[in-house]
Scaffold this active site. Structure first.
Site, short mmCIF file in Angstrom:
data_model
loop_
_atom_site.label_atom_id
_atom_site.label_comp_id
_atom_site.label_asym_id
_atom_site.label_seq_id
_atom_site.Cartn_x
_atom_site.Cartn_y
_atom_site.Cartn_z
N CYS A 15 40.44 67.40 71.76
CA CYS A 15 41.31 66.29 72.21
C CYS A 15 41.11 65.03 71.39
CB CYS A 15 41.08 66.01 73.69
SG CYS A 15 41.39 67.44 74.72
N HIS A 64 43.42 58.90 75.40
CA HIS A 64 43.74 60.32 75.58
C HIS A 64 44.08 60.54 77.06
CE1 HIS A 64 43.62 64.57 75.78
NE2 HIS A 64 42.44 64.64 76.36
N ASN A 82 47.52 67.17 80.18
CA ASN A 82 46.63 66.98 79.03
C ASN A 82 47.18 67.81 77.86
OD1 ASN A 82 44.57 67.03 77.15
ND2 ASN A 82 42.93 67.30 78.67
#
Ligand SMILES: CC(C)(COP(=O)(O)OP(=O)(O)OC[C@H]1O[C@@H](n2cnc3c(N)ncnc32)[C@H](O)[C@@H]1OP(=O)(O)O)[C@@H](O)C(=O)NCCC(=O)NCCS
Length: 325
Positions: A113, A252, A282
């Site tokens: 990520c 994020h 996500n």
């Protein structure tokens, strides 16, 4: 001196929406549980014509159009991803062929990520050395192909999508001011995804759970908050920038509770944080560039604003970056 600036942004999301109500029919969960624990309401799922490199290419074309840069004039093409189209060649090479970035050298970068922030840092180093370079950086993921749709602990969290930026050198603009990047590979077992063809003896010997994403959610949660808080504090202290000087924070997008805790600890108000985790879940390396593109197209970024990025992901990898728009 030239600095690395964003010349254009773009994003591309698959058409298909998967709602919490849809998930209620697939696993033992509820809209109420998912919404209160994660803030996620829908996520996008890639279908035909929406492979990793295809989403990446559409996002890249939008970023190029905004930048007024031809694909053929790109010198370096990086795709940050943990769900590449194939093991070889890289998704970046597929994107190169798809958009006609014939003058570029191209490679993938996997920092889970944190991939987009790592990619920005790499691009910044190239552009600092050669300011006439044009870099196309894409974060693209098709995580829906790699989560276990029978595991309620993970399948509710993730989605597909891509975001892109065109970067170049420019004099007289702040651009990338500083980045603080970190990894700790000792903690890999808390969040990982084995390869389908892996003969990894570590995982074969302990009742191997397949090649889907595996996560120890509570531990990831704790580390994520602490790591991003420290990374942000570090970059702000280095640059002598106070929290109230930040124009917009683009973190994020993993989970609203992680973001709420981070905002609390940093003392940054919600109106200064771009949040879209409710819409897309996500999307790993794609989450920051998708959010950046949305914020840009909504006119939330003004010349001279200080933009703060932070991320956390498998590895563990994490980091922060300060940029002047
Ligand atoms: C995953 C996460 C939402 C789970 O929330 P939590 O409050 O920690 O919940 P727990 O894992 O302790 O589970 C609590 C209970 O809910 C259950 N549960 C888990 N997922 C569920 C779901 N989708 N629906 C309903 N119940 C669920 C668990 O089985 C557990 O039940 P039990 O007490 O009977 O064993 C949370 O840990 C989290 O957000 N972690 C970070 C994940 C992340 O962002 N990863 C990517 C980082 S880049």
């Amino acid at each position: 001196m030239d600095h690395t600036v964003v010349l254009g942004t773009g994003s591309c999301l698959p058409d298909r929406k998967l709602t919490n109500a849809d998930l209620e029919k697939m696993v033992d969960t509820s809209d109420e549980w998912i919404t209160t624990r994660t803030g996620i309401r829908t996520r996008r799922i890639a279908g035909k014509g929406e492979q990793n490199y295809q989403l990446a290419s559409r996002a890249a074309e939008k970023a190029l159009a905004m930048a007024g840069v031809e694909a053929a004039d790109i010198d370096l093409l990086i795709v940050a991803t943990l769900t590449p189209h194939m093991m070889m060649p890289s998704s970046a090479c597929f994107v190169q062929a798809e958009i006609g970035a014939t003058g570029a050298f191209a490679f993938d970068l996997n920092a889970a990520c944190s991939g987009f922030l790592y990619g920005l840092d790499v691009a910044d180093k190239y552009i600092t050395g050669r300011p006439d370079m044009k870099v196309l950086l894409v974060g693209s993921e098709t995580l829906s192909a790699r989560v276990n749709w029978q595991d309620r602990n993970t399948c509710i969290l993730f989605g597909d999508g891509a975001g892109a930026v065109v970067l170049g050198g420019e004099r007289g603009r702040g651009g990338v001011l500083a980045s603080h990047l970190f990894s700790d590979g000792r903690l890999w077992r808390l969040l990982y995804m084995d390869s389908p063809e892996s003969l990894n003896p570590d995982l074969v010997q302990e009742s191997r759970k397949g090649c889907h994403l595996q996560m120890t959610g509570r531990d990831v949660f704790k580390y994520a908050v602490r790591a991003m808080e420290d990374a942000v504090a570090g970059v702000l202290a280095e640059q002598k920038v106070a929290v109230d000087e930040i124009g917009l924070m683009i973190p994020h997008q993993a989970n609203i509770r992680i973001l709420n805790k981070l905002m609390d600890r940093l003392g940054i108000p919600e109106e200064k944080v771009y949040i879209n985790v409710d819409k897309y879940g996500n999307t790993s390396a794609a989450s920051i560039p998708i959010a950046l593109d949305e914020a840009n197209r909504q006119g939330l970024l003004h010349r001279g604003d200080k933009i703060l990025f932070c991320s956390f992901g498998g590895g563990f990898t994490w980091g922060s970056m300060l940029m002047q728009w």
